[in-house]
Design an enzyme around this catalytic site. Structure first.
Site, PDB file in Angstrom:
ATOM      1  N   GLY A 138      36.852  44.924  40.282  1.00  0.00           N
ATOM      2  CA  GLY A 138      36.613  43.492  40.139  1.00  0.00           C
ATOM      3  C   GLY A 138      35.678  42.994  41.211  1.00  0.00           C
ATOM      4  N   GLN A 150      31.281  37.139  46.627  1.00  0.00           N
ATOM      5  CA  GLN A 150      31.076  38.451  47.261  1.00  0.00           C
ATOM      6  C   GLN A 150      29.628  38.925  47.178  1.00  0.00           C
ATOM      7  OE1 GLN A 150      34.642  40.300  45.144  1.00  0.00           O
ATOM      8  NE2 GLN A 150      34.702  41.300  47.146  1.00  0.00           N
ATOM      9  N   CYS A 194      39.691  45.548  48.552  1.00  0.00           N
ATOM     10  CA  CYS A 194      38.665  44.562  48.222  1.00  0.00           C
ATOM     11  C   CYS A 194      37.319  45.127  48.656  1.00  0.00           C
ATOM     12  CB  CYS A 194      38.962  43.265  48.973  1.00  0.00           C
ATOM     13  SG  CYS A 194      37.734  41.974  48.728  1.00  0.00           S
ATOM     14  N   LEU A 195      36.300  44.962  47.819  1.00  0.00           N
ATOM     15  CA  LEU A 195      34.987  45.523  48.154  1.00  0.00           C
ATOM     16  C   LEU A 195      34.388  44.873  49.405  1.00  0.00           C
ATOM     17  CD1 LEU A 195      33.405  46.016  44.606  1.00  0.00           C
ATOM     18  CD2 LEU A 195      34.438  47.738  46.101  1.00  0.00           C
ATOM     19  N   HIS A 209      43.601  38.428  42.311  1.00  0.00           N
ATOM     20  CA  HIS A 209      42.749  38.717  43.472  1.00  0.00           C
ATOM     21  C   HIS A 209      41.376  38.047  43.324  1.00  0.00           C
ATOM     22  CE1 HIS A 209      41.177  41.665  46.626  1.00  0.00           C
ATOM     23  NE2 HIS A 209      40.064  41.173  46.104  1.00  0.00           N
ATOM     24  N   GLU A 210      40.771  38.205  42.146  1.00  0.00           N
ATOM     25  CA  GLU A 210      39.405  37.686  41.960  1.00  0.00           C
ATOM     26  C   GLU A 210      39.392  36.157  41.878  1.00  0.00           C
ATOM     27  OE1 GLU A 210      37.191  39.721  42.648  1.00  0.00           O
ATOM     28  OE2 GLU A 210      38.364  41.546  42.343  1.00  0.00           O
ATOM     29  N   HIS A 261      39.458  34.649  45.236  1.00  0.00           N
ATOM     30  CA  HIS A 261      38.133  34.636  45.887  1.00  0.00           C
ATOM     31  C   HIS A 261      37.391  33.324  45.605  1.00  0.00           C
ATOM     32  CE1 HIS A 261      37.183  38.450  47.813  1.00  0.00           C
ATOM     33  NE2 HIS A 261      37.632  39.151  46.786  1.00  0.00           N
TER      34      HIS A 261
HETATM   35 NI    NI Z   1      38.082  41.144  46.695  1.00  0.00          NI
END
Ligand code: NI
Length: 154
Positions: free
Chosen positions: A46, A51, A90-91, A132-133, A136
């Protein structure tokens, strides 16, 4: 096909509240396509627009299930049930994993890239990804919710 740079934790852009999308045009489609390429390249499941430095309510998710790639514009969680506790990453936090409690089932309403309403139901990993997304988009990071960090792997 274009990959964008992933913003890492500590950058202020990750702490902003994102704006609703009102125009469903080429610029949005390019953003979605780039986010997909960026997520795939990074082996993520995701990615949210902040991000890649864009403060818009846009998310891409692909947990490799029957849904394929899910694109969410202006997503809203409409129902959450149950609980799951598991590791999450998380990226924007390379090689960091921690335990986060999330609902086990989540229902999400959103718009697709053409501005048409869509609805998704997710359980387990997909429910976790939705939460999670969407966090963000409100400047909330998983690190805010980690109850225990996993030791870093070498
Ligand atoms: Ni993330």
């Amino acid at each position: 096909m274009a990959k964008r740079e992933i913003v890492k934790f500590g950058e202020d852009v990750l702490r902003q509240k994102c704006e609703e999308v009102t125009e469903f045009n080429e610029e949005l489609w390019e953003l979605l396509d780039d986010m997909y390429d960026t997520m795939m390249e990074a082996n993520g499941v995701g990615l949210a627009a902040p991000q890649v430095g864009v403060l818009k309510r846009v998310v891409v998710i692909d947990v490799d299930d029957d849904n394929g790639t899910i694109e969410l514009i202006n997503p809203v969680i409409t129902r959450m049930t149950g609980k799951q506790n598991g590791t999450e990453g998380c990226l924007s936090y390379p090689n960091k994993y921690g335990y986060v409690q999330r609902p086990n089932k989540v229902r999400v309403k959103a718009l697709n890239r053409y501005g048409k309403p869509v609805e998704y139901r997710g359980t387990e990993l997909l429910a976790r990804a939705f939460c999670h997304e969407i966090d963000h988009l409100n400047g909330i990071l998983f690190s805010d919710k980690v109850t225990e960090w996993v030791e870093e792997e070498k």
